[in-house]
Design a protein around this motif. Structure first.
Motif, PDB file in Angstrom:
ATOM      1  N   CYS A 195     -75.687 -30.594 -65.039  1.00 48.27           N
ATOM      2  CA  CYS A 195     -76.673 -30.858 -64.001  1.00 48.27           C
ATOM      3  C   CYS A 195     -77.845 -29.897 -64.120  1.00 48.27           C
ATOM      4  CB  CYS A 195     -76.032 -30.814 -62.613  1.00 48.27           C
ATOM      5  SG  CYS A 195     -75.031 -29.374 -62.311  1.00 48.27           S
ATOM      6  N   LYS A 196     -77.837 -29.011 -65.158  1.00 46.37           N
ATOM      7  CA  LYS A 196     -78.995 -28.134 -65.356  1.00 46.37           C
ATOM      8  C   LYS A 196     -79.945 -28.802 -66.340  1.00 46.37           C
ATOM      9  CE  LYS A 196     -76.315 -25.581 -68.759  1.00 46.37           C
ATOM     10  NZ  LYS A 196     -75.492 -24.418 -68.973  1.00 46.37           N
ATOM     11  N   GLU A 197     -81.211 -28.454 -66.208  1.00 49.74           N
ATOM     12  CA  GLU A 197     -82.191 -29.071 -67.092  1.00 49.74           C
ATOM     13  C   GLU A 197     -82.326 -28.228 -68.348  1.00 49.74           C
ATOM     14  OE1 GLU A 197     -86.712 -30.138 -67.016  1.00 49.74           O
ATOM     15  OE2 GLU A 197     -85.836 -30.440 -65.037  1.00 49.74           O
ATOM     16  N   GLY A 243     -67.523 -24.749 -80.654  1.00 52.80           N
ATOM     17  CA  GLY A 243     -68.061 -24.570 -79.304  1.00 52.80           C
ATOM     18  C   GLY A 243     -69.577 -24.578 -79.323  1.00 52.80           C
ATOM     19  N   GLY A 244     -70.165 -24.282 -78.174  1.00 51.69           N
ATOM     20  CA  GLY A 244     -71.623 -24.251 -78.071  1.00 51.69           C
ATOM     21  C   GLY A 244     -72.179 -25.538 -77.505  1.00 51.69           C
ATOM     22  N   SER A 245     -71.533 -26.640 -77.836  1.00 50.64           N
ATOM     23  CA  SER A 245     -71.816 -27.908 -77.168  1.00 50.64           C
ATOM     24  C   SER A 245     -70.574 -28.774 -77.312  1.00 50.64           C
ATOM     25  CB  SER A 245     -73.083 -28.580 -77.715  1.00 50.64           C
ATOM     26  OG  SER A 245     -72.886 -28.978 -79.041  1.00 50.64           O
ATOM     27  N   LYS A 246     -70.594 -29.919 -76.656  1.00 51.86           N
ATOM     28  CA  LYS A 246     -69.353 -30.696 -76.557  1.00 51.86           C
ATOM     29  C   LYS A 246     -68.945 -31.316 -77.888  1.00 51.86           C
ATOM     30  CE  LYS A 246     -66.445 -33.658 -74.186  1.00 51.86           C
ATOM     31  NZ  LYS A 246     -65.653 -33.650 -72.988  1.00 51.86           N
ATOM     32  N   LEU A 247     -67.690 -31.100 -78.243  1.00 55.75           N
ATOM     33  CA  LEU A 247     -67.121 -31.727 -79.435  1.00 55.75           C
ATOM     34  C   LEU A 247     -66.545 -33.059 -78.982  1.00 55.75           C
ATOM     35  CD1 LEU A 247     -66.160 -31.441 -82.435  1.00 55.75           C
ATOM     36  CD2 LEU A 247     -64.053 -30.472 -81.523  1.00 55.75           C
ATOM     37  N   GLY A 256     -74.067 -24.911 -64.193  1.00 58.61           N
ATOM     38  CA  GLY A 256     -74.928 -26.076 -64.424  1.00 58.61           C
ATOM     39  C   GLY A 256     -74.226 -27.123 -65.274  1.00 58.61           C
ATOM     40  N   ASP A 257     -72.959 -26.873 -65.614  1.00 57.34           N
ATOM     41  CA  ASP A 257     -72.179 -27.858 -66.373  1.00 57.34           C
ATOM     42  C   ASP A 257     -71.327 -28.679 -65.419  1.00 57.34           C
ATOM     43  OD1 ASP A 257     -73.036 -26.863 -68.888  1.00 57.34           O
ATOM     44  OD2 ASP A 257     -71.586 -25.221 -68.712  1.00 57.34           O
ATOM     45  N   LEU A 258     -71.144 -29.947 -65.771  1.00 51.75           N
ATOM     46  CA  LEU A 258     -70.275 -30.809 -64.975  1.00 51.75           C
ATOM     47  C   LEU A 258     -68.943 -30.958 -65.695  1.00 51.75           C
ATOM     48  CD1 LEU A 258     -72.788 -33.659 -64.046  1.00 51.75           C
ATOM     49  CD2 LEU A 258     -71.953 -31.817 -62.562  1.00 51.75           C
ATOM     50  N   GLU A 303     -78.192 -24.756 -79.862  1.00 51.09           N
ATOM     51  CA  GLU A 303     -79.331 -23.948 -79.410  1.00 51.09           C
ATOM     52  C   GLU A 303     -79.816 -24.531 -78.098  1.00 51.09           C
ATOM     53  OE1 GLU A 303     -80.303 -21.200 -80.658  1.00 51.09           O
ATOM     54  OE2 GLU A 303     -79.137 -21.332 -82.497  1.00 51.09           O
ATOM     55  N   LYS A 304     -80.063 -23.632 -77.115  1.00 51.23           N
ATOM     56  CA  LYS A 304     -80.456 -24.130 -75.807  1.00 51.23           C
ATOM     57  C   LYS A 304     -81.978 -24.078 -75.679  1.00 51.23           C
ATOM     58  CE  LYS A 304     -75.964 -24.110 -75.196  1.00 51.23           C
ATOM     59  NZ  LYS A 304     -75.421 -23.274 -76.247  1.00 51.23           N
ATOM     60  N   ILE A 305     -82.574 -25.220 -75.348  1.00 47.45           N
ATOM     61  CA  ILE A 305     -84.035 -25.293 -75.235  1.00 47.45           C
ATOM     62  C   ILE A 305     -84.393 -25.661 -73.792  1.00 47.45           C
ATOM     63  CG2 ILE A 305     -86.087 -26.631 -75.966  1.00 47.45           C
ATOM     64  CD1 ILE A 305     -83.604 -26.359 -78.543  1.00 47.45           C
ATOM     65  N   SER A 347     -76.452 -13.195 -83.579  1.00 45.55           N
ATOM     66  CA  SER A 347     -76.671 -12.552 -82.282  1.00 45.55           C
ATOM     67  C   SER A 347     -76.276 -13.448 -81.112  1.00 45.55           C
ATOM     68  CB  SER A 347     -78.138 -12.130 -82.137  1.00 45.55           C
ATOM     69  OG  SER A 347     -78.963 -13.266 -82.219  1.00 45.55           O
ATOM     70  N   HIS A 348     -75.829 -14.662 -81.412  1.00 41.65           N
ATOM     71  CA  HIS A 348     -75.380 -15.564 -80.356  1.00 41.65           C
ATOM     72  C   HIS A 348     -74.055 -15.044 -79.799  1.00 41.65           C
ATOM     73  CE1 HIS A 348     -73.873 -19.295 -78.524  1.00 41.65           C
ATOM     74  NE2 HIS A 348     -75.135 -19.682 -78.495  1.00 41.65           N
ATOM     75  N   ASN A 349     -73.861 -15.240 -78.509  1.00 41.77           N
ATOM     76  CA  ASN A 349     -72.651 -14.720 -77.876  1.00 41.77           C
ATOM     77  C   ASN A 349     -71.363 -15.218 -78.546  1.00 41.77           C
ATOM     78  OD1 ASN A 349     -71.716 -13.104 -75.576  1.00 41.77           O
ATOM     79  ND2 ASN A 349     -70.741 -15.008 -74.959  1.00 41.77           N
ATOM     80  N   GLN A 405     -60.985 -25.313 -79.537  1.00 44.75           N
ATOM     81  CA  GLN A 405     -62.237 -25.577 -78.809  1.00 44.75           C
ATOM     82  C   GLN A 405     -62.602 -24.352 -77.971  1.00 44.75           C
ATOM     83  OE1 GLN A 405     -63.658 -29.147 -77.410  1.00 44.75           O
ATOM     84  NE2 GLN A 405     -61.961 -30.429 -78.120  1.00 44.75           N
ATOM     85  N   VAL A 406     -63.893 -24.048 -77.956  1.00 47.35           N
ATOM     86  CA  VAL A 406     -64.381 -22.883 -77.208  1.00 47.35           C
ATOM     87  C   VAL A 406     -65.517 -23.337 -76.300  1.00 47.35           C
ATOM     88  CG1 VAL A 406     -65.214 -20.513 -77.395  1.00 47.35           C
ATOM     89  CG2 VAL A 406     -63.963 -21.527 -79.306  1.00 47.35           C
ATOM     90  N   TYR A 407     -65.289 -23.215 -75.011  1.00 49.43           N
ATOM     91  CA  TYR A 407     -66.350 -23.532 -74.055  1.00 49.43           C
ATOM     92  C   TYR A 407     -66.733 -22.209 -73.386  1.00 49.43           C
ATOM     93  CZ  TYR A 407     -68.183 -24.784 -69.420  1.00 49.43           C
ATOM     94  OH  TYR A 407     -68.928 -24.839 -68.265  1.00 49.43           O
ATOM     95  N   GLY A 408     -67.884 -21.688 -73.803  1.00 54.29           N
ATOM     96  CA  GLY A 408     -68.266 -20.382 -73.276  1.00 54.29           C
ATOM     97  C   GLY A 408     -69.733 -20.321 -72.927  1.00 54.29           C
ATOM     98  N   MET A 409     -70.127 -19.167 -72.413  1.00 47.92           N
ATOM     99  CA  MET A 409     -71.540 -18.966 -72.049  1.00 47.92           C
ATOM    100  C   MET A 409     -71.851 -17.477 -72.116  1.00 47.92           C
ATOM    101  SD  MET A 409     -70.517 -20.216 -68.318  1.00 47.92           S
ATOM    102  CE  MET A 409     -69.505 -21.412 -69.129  1.00 47.92           C
ATOM    103  N   ALA A 410     -73.098 -17.167 -72.479  1.00 46.81           N
ATOM    104  CA  ALA A 410     -73.481 -15.760 -72.610  1.00 46.81           C
ATOM    105  C   ALA A 410     -73.371 -15.023 -71.270  1.00 46.81           C
ATOM    106  CB  ALA A 410     -74.897 -15.663 -73.169  1.00 46.81           C
ATOM    107  N   GLU A 411     -73.362 -15.754 -70.173  1.00 45.67           N
ATOM    108  CA  GLU A 411     -73.224 -15.132 -68.849  1.00 45.67           C
ATOM    109  C   GLU A 411     -71.818 -14.582 -68.626  1.00 45.67           C
ATOM    110  OE1 GLU A 411     -74.756 -17.923 -69.460  1.00 45.67           O
ATOM    111  OE2 GLU A 411     -76.730 -17.870 -68.469  1.00 45.67           O
TER     112      GLU A 411
END
Ligand code: OOB
Length: 525
Positions: A430-432, A306-310, A413-415, A439-441, A233-235, A329-335
């Motif tokens: 820069c996001k907390e 993807g999902g976090s930095k390789l 929120g990514d640099l 997985e984003k916590i 179900s992850h984007n 490489q895939v840099y994406g976001m559910a937004e």
């Protein structure tokens, strides 16, 4: 629609329609089209059964008809929670069939998460599929919620495989409830800076545009065999190009219950898998597996990460060790925004960058703290606006003020920076948020829960670099004066008594005397 949802403005709708990006089709139209085109091809193989495109369509219709009989109606929000399985896909399209809108919960979500999500969306339905060795059912999860929810009226738990076995012999005519393609199709979940997950309203038109383009960029066609090894179900698993991209292309989808080398190597060999999407921690696990030499994985053509930095080192090692496979490489976001390195990019670009956006109409700007655009090549926050990026979270006016710029750009929120060839390089954030194996916590969510522990006076949850996971979850704890100690186990047991997703459990703790504070009084993390 209403003030809970911020739609695209009329000019942009017209623009994306006239460019042919938005085609006026809903997700169920999309399924019908693919299933008619590829009727006899195999659509899905999972550990229980194999189904053709034609059967997938029939089962989705049957499930949709069943949902209507138990009270699911057009525009209802329906929580959908299932493990990696064909059941997930059937249930997903069954919900679309009724004109209702699924909310993609993670299979590990427990009463705490389900309660908050259902409340925020005023969800009416809850469809959960349980694994055989699991005793948590939808009814059990509802029972353990912090409070009762009046909106939640249709609750249905299925055992894995049950949807298939009960619906397989029914024959309904295909008569989906029609929906406007510019309306919300479903809600995805996002991590974020405050509290519980935010709800991401994705529409039919814009999401399907990203799906079709992603399928092309990833080189999918009807001869492709795609392995789903990350949570379905992850984007990323859904649309980049994911199961929807595979269905669009007439490809075969092989669903793995988990991402372990044991499970996945066997499936790759058996089904001649050509394509798989992984998070970096799985790449490491696979690359270092002692099982690697016992399997023939030569069918694999494209590995997406993807999902976090390789890390460039891992990327380089990978391209050297597997010269016949393409790394993407895939840099994406559910937004919304998704970037890919292209399959024909040079090795330098593939190993060192996170690629470029799907669409020529994706606007990406790098800004400083004062929201001012930075010169090309300078590092700053990545912000974006485009034909498949949301304009606001669902039912979140206060959060939207912070997460979007005044001219409607989503603040990732990514640099990062944009290199001379137009590729994005993500350098930090820069996001907390803690990114544990993709997985984003949300630290503040855990902090709020932990502050309820009688021994804890104050707590600060941080991500600590971890070779395998990228980051692990660490809690720095200040004890109440009367207390001498607390163990990791106590902390975990306390959190589990609050029925939270086990993936959010701290990996380690430290007891400290005091925190350091920033000039504005925030804990220095
Ligand atoms: C994907 O989606 P989400 O919504 O779980 O997380 C998005 C965040 C990004 O803002 C970024 O912080 C991080 O995950 N991220 C990456 C990355 N891909 C995602 N950071 C560095 N390098 C990458 N390649 O994670 C997601 C959605 C669609 C496709 C792929 C991933």
């Amino acid at each position: 629609m209403n003030n809970l949802y911020i739609p695209f403005d009329e000019n942009r709708i017209k623009q994306y329609q006239s460019l042919g990006y938005w085609t006026g089709k809903t997700h169920f139209d999309f399924l019908i089209q693919s299933c008619h085109k590829y009727a006899n091809h195999i659509a899905i193989v999972d550990s229980n059964y194999t189904i053709s495109y034609e059967t997938l369509l029939n089962l989705s219709v049957n499930f949709g008809e069943y949902l209507k009989t138990i009270g699911i109606e057009k525009d209802d929000f329906v929580l959908l929670q299932a493990p990696n399985s064909a059941d997930f896909v059937i249930a997903l399209f069954g919900i679309f069939y009724t004109g209702a809108k699924p909310i993609f919960c993670m299979h590990m979500h427990n009463s705490y998460e389900i309660y908050h999500i259902a409340k925020l969306a005023s969800a009416k339905g809850y469809v959960r599929v349980s694994l055989p060795d699991e005793n948590n059912t939808a009814e059990e999860i509802i029972k353990n919620m912090p409070a009762a929810l009046e909106s939640l009226r249709v609750i249905k738990n299925f055992q894995l495989g049950e949807i298939y076995t009960t619906l397989t012999n029914q024959n309904h005519t295909i008569n989906p409830v029609s929906n406007n393609s510019t309306s919300i199709a479903f809600l995805q979940l996002s991590g974020g800076t405050t509290g519980i997950p935010k709800l991401i309203p994705r529409t039919h038109d814009e999401y399907l545009y990203s799906v079709r383009e992603s399928a092309k960029i990833a080189g999918l066609d009807k001869s492709s065999v795609q392995l789903v090894a990350i949570p379905i179900s992850h984007n990323f698993a859904m649309s980049s190009p994911g199961i929807l991209g595979a269905l669009y292309s007439g490809a075969k989808i092989v669903i793995a219950r988990d991402g372990s080398p044991d499970t996945c190597f066997e499936l790759i060999q058996q089904h001649h898998v050509t394509q798989v999407s992984l998070v970096p921690s799985l790449v490491t696990l696979w690359a270092n597996s002692t099982k690697l030499k016992y399997y023939n994985l030569s069918s694999l053509r494209v590995i997406q990460v993807g999902g976090s930095k390789l890390s460039p080192t891992l990327a380089e090692k990978f391209t050297k060790n597997f010269p016949n496979m393409k790394l993407q490489q895939v840099y994406g976001m559910a937004e919304g925004l998704v970037n890919y390195t292209r399959l024909d990019d040079d090795t330098e670009t593939i190993t060192n960058t996170q690629g470029r956006p799907i669409s020529p109409h994706d606007k990406i700007v790098i800004i400083n703290e004062n929201l001012q655009p930075q010169p090309k090549g300078d590092i700053g926050e990545i912000i974006t606006k485009g034909p498949y990026t949301i304009n606001g979270y669902y039912n979140a006016p206060e959060i939207n003020k912070k997460s979007f710029t005044p001219d409607g750009f989503y603040r990732t929120g990514d640099l990062g920076f944009i290199d001379s060839k137009g590729n994005i390089v993500v350098t930090g954030r820069c996001k907390e948020i803690i990114n544990r194996a993709g997985e984003k916590i949300i630290p503040s969510e855990l902090e709020t829960l932990l502050l309820k522990h009688i021994k804890i006076k104050d707590v600060s949850v941080v991500g600590i670099p971890d070779e395998l996971l990228g980051e692990r979850i660490h809690a720095n704890i200040i004890l109440q004066q009367s207390e001498k100690s607390i163990t990791l186990q106590e902390v975990r047991e306390f959190l589990s008594s609050q029925n939270i997703d086990v993936q959010k459990m701290p990996d380690s703790i430290t007891i400290v005397d005091a925190f350091q504070y920033t000039l504005v009084g925030k804990i220095k993390k």
